[in-house]
Design a protein around this motif. Structure first.
Motif, PDB file in Angstrom:
ATOM      1  N   LEU A 101      58.170  36.956  61.221  1.00 14.01           N
ATOM      2  CA  LEU A 101      57.066  35.920  60.809  1.00 14.01           C
ATOM      3  C   LEU A 101      55.595  36.287  61.430  1.00 14.01           C
ATOM      4  CD1 LEU A 101      58.645  32.588  60.390  1.00 14.01           C
ATOM      5  CD2 LEU A 101      57.552  33.904  58.545  1.00 14.01           C
ATOM      6  N   ARG A 102      55.741  36.564  62.853  1.00 15.37           N
ATOM      7  CA  ARG A 102      54.491  37.141  63.422  1.00 15.37           C
ATOM      8  C   ARG A 102      53.923  38.412  62.904  1.00 15.37           C
ATOM      9  NH1 ARG A 102      57.534  35.947  68.046  1.00 15.37           N
ATOM     10  NH2 ARG A 102      58.086  38.227  68.246  1.00 15.37           N
ATOM     11  N   PRO A 119      52.198  38.298  52.590  1.00 15.21           N
ATOM     12  CA  PRO A 119      53.383  38.563  53.246  1.00 15.21           C
ATOM     13  C   PRO A 119      53.998  37.307  53.830  1.00 15.21           C
ATOM     14  CG  PRO A 119      51.585  40.182  53.629  1.00 15.21           C
ATOM     15  CD  PRO A 119      51.080  38.608  53.101  1.00 15.21           C
ATOM     16  N   VAL A 120      53.268  36.453  54.560  1.00 12.63           N
ATOM     17  CA  VAL A 120      54.231  35.374  55.199  1.00 12.63           C
ATOM     18  C   VAL A 120      54.846  34.556  53.998  1.00 12.63           C
ATOM     19  CG1 VAL A 120      53.772  33.124  56.280  1.00 12.63           C
ATOM     20  CG2 VAL A 120      52.176  35.000  56.971  1.00 12.63           C
ATOM     21  N   GLU A 121      54.475  34.298  52.834  1.00 12.97           N
ATOM     22  CA  GLU A 121      55.098  33.744  52.132  1.00 12.97           C
ATOM     23  C   GLU A 121      56.276  34.241  51.414  1.00 12.97           C
ATOM     24  OE1 GLU A 121      54.222  32.118  47.184  1.00 12.97           O
ATOM     25  OE2 GLU A 121      53.029  33.459  48.101  1.00 12.97           O
ATOM     26  N   LEU A 122      56.244  35.731  51.371  1.00 12.69           N
ATOM     27  CA  LEU A 122      57.330  36.399  50.791  1.00 12.69           C
ATOM     28  C   LEU A 122      58.542  36.290  51.965  1.00 12.69           C
ATOM     29  CD1 LEU A 122      58.832  38.410  49.078  1.00 12.69           C
ATOM     30  CD2 LEU A 122      57.418  40.340  50.043  1.00 12.69           C
ATOM     31  N   THR A 123      57.874  36.632  53.280  1.00 12.44           N
ATOM     32  CA  THR A 123      58.995  36.598  54.395  1.00 12.44           C
ATOM     33  C   THR A 123      59.657  35.425  54.807  1.00 12.44           C
ATOM     34  OG1 THR A 123      57.641  38.364  55.410  1.00 12.44           O
ATOM     35  CG2 THR A 123      59.100  37.266  57.002  1.00 12.44           C
ATOM     36  N   GLN A 124      58.843  34.361  54.558  1.00 17.44           N
ATOM     37  CA  GLN A 124      59.422  33.096  54.634  1.00 17.44           C
ATOM     38  C   GLN A 124      60.414  32.694  53.728  1.00 17.44           C
ATOM     39  OE1 GLN A 124      58.871  30.612  57.419  1.00 17.44           O
ATOM     40  NE2 GLN A 124      60.774  30.114  56.566  1.00 17.44           N
TER      41      GLN A 124
END
Length: 464
Positions: A53-54, A23-28
């Protein structure tokens, strides 16, 4: 994975659940795309990147430990800025409310978070969902990603622009006279106005209590059904909420159309408001395609667009005036010119006008209900034209009422608009499907059949 920005919500959720995507990769990736492209699209009023990101890091930790919140776990979403997100301003794209910080999430946002979605920020709208596109507001209007010189539709303009541009796979919009389906039509995505009362409006700034709806906006029919499953449901604290059973909308998408009865409302685009020839041709092609899929298509007649429009206008302007009269009296200069002009019209509506429109509305509901006893779903135009230029006020004013969306705000039936093709100028043209009350499942099945036959889910604007 390449092109993370074109991942559908359902594909992203599956990849996250199976630990193939972070999810971090997608959101970033989406935040990077927003930073690069949004300066020319203006889809956002505020990007809440740090909070997103949090939330993505928390979603990643949950996914690693095998705890998924729901079917949208780790999937980013954009929120139209008349919908409350706790801690962020709900500005309604207006100077009047630029410091209006929400203390709690709207119910629809709360439900999306409960399903695992990650809020990226607040999206552009027409001022108070009625005045736009306007250039005299604190934030610029959103633009169409297929051609940034063109209008993205409204009032859920940032929602439509951002979904189509791959800034996020799904967004919340609102629809009082077509404001989910207009940007869906202009930007070539899927926008649903659900049955009146199916989705709670608590925490959403009102425009017209009788006509307001909350709806999902996505790039695919599957994602739209998935999003509706997350946000639908009775809310006892919303007086307009329906005590209806929540549907399982995704399960019926592959329904066989053989024997399905489609009512084609041709007079909307042929005689009531004659459409651009490219729109007319595309609507006939949609009807023919559904026939090849096994459906039967027959022509049906409803009240005219002129009648529907008059009823919608009287109710909307009367109710909007009741909301805005104090501010318009105290601080009219804080409104943009378009919103002020449209809202002021309500001051000249009489009680008699409102009562007559409300009575005629009930008759119109009965007429649409009678048609839907003879057919399973209605097929009709959404917009009568491709999107016009955003910098031509006369053309915006001319084309805005050239549509067939307001009838189903008047009646409250579920209505979905989606891409039907591209014009010779490379702009989306659209089609609309309408169903019986709380029968979104059939609307989705028909829309999905058209999408699969036409490949509309594979068509994206070129921005890079």
């Amino acid at each position: 994975m390449s092109d993370l920005h074109w991942l559908t919500a359902s594909a992203a959720a599956h990849a996250i659940a199976t630990r193939k995507l972070s999810p971090v990769e997608l959101t970033q990736a989406l935040l990077d795309r927003i930073e690069r492209l949004d300066p020319k699209l203006n889809a956002f009023i505020r990007v809440d990147g740090e909070a997103a990101l949090r939330a993505a890091k928390a979603a990643e930790a949950e996914a690693v430990s095998g705890r998924l919140r729901g079917p949208l776990h780790g999937v980013p979403v954009g929120i139209k800025d008349i919908i409350d997100v706790a801690g962020l301003a709900t500005t309604c794209h207006s100077k009047v409310l630029e410091d209006n910080i929400a203390t709690a999430d709207a119910v629809c946002v709360e439900k999306l978070r409960g399903a695992g979605a990650i809020v990226l920020g607040k999206l552009s709208t027409h001022e108070f969902a009625i005045g736009g596109p306007s250039f005299d507001l604190p934030w610029p209007p959103a633009r169409n990603p297929w051609n940034t010189d063109h209008h993205p539709g409204g009032s859920s303009s940032g929602s439509g622009s951002g979904v189509a541009a791959g800034l996020f796979p799904m967004a919340l919009g609102t629809d009082t006279g077509g404001s989910v389906r207009n940007p869906a039509s202009c930007c070539g995505i899927v926008g649903l106005k659900p049955t009146y009362g199916l989705v709670s409006r608590r925490g959403v700034f009102p425009l017209s209590f009788t006509l307001d709806h909350i709806g999902p906006m996505t790039r695919t029919v599957t994602d739209n059904a998935l999003m509706l499953q997350a946000i639908a449901g009775h809310d006892p604290l919303d007086p307009g909420s329906a005590a209806a059973t929540q549907g399982h909308y995704v399960a019926g998408l592959e329904r066989d159309l053989r024997g399905l009865r489609v009512g084609f409302v041709r007079h909307f685009h042929e005689t009531d408001t004659p459409a651009d020839p490219e729109v007319t041709a595309v609507l006939e092609h949609v009807a023919h395609t559904l026939q090849t899929e096994g459906a039967t298509v027959r022509t049906v007649r409803l009240p005219t667009l002129g009648e529907f429009g008059a009823v919608n206008r009287v109710i909307l302007q009367s109710e909007a005036w009741s909301i805005h009269a104090p501010w318009l009296g105290e601080r009219p200069q804080d409104y943009g010119q378009l919103a002020r002009r449209r809202l002021m019209a309500g001051a000249f509506m009489s009680a008699g006008d409102y009562v007559l429109a409300s009575r005629r509305r009930l008759e119109m509901i009965a007429e649409v209900e009678a048609a839907l006893r003879e057919v399973d779903v209605l097929l009709c135009a959404s917009s009568m034209d491709p999107a016009c230029r955003i910098d031509n006020p006369a053309d915006v004013e001319r084309t805005y009422p050239r549509q067939a969306r307001t009838p189903f705000n008047v009646t409250g039936h579920p209505a979905l608009a989606m891409m039907a093709g591209l014009s010779s100028a490379g702009l989306p043209v659209s089609v609309q499907f309408v169903g019986r009350y709380f029968d979104e499942a059939t609307v989705f099945a028909v829309a999905h059949a058209w999408e699969q036959a036409a490949g509309t889910d594979q068509k994206h604007p070129v921005l890079d």
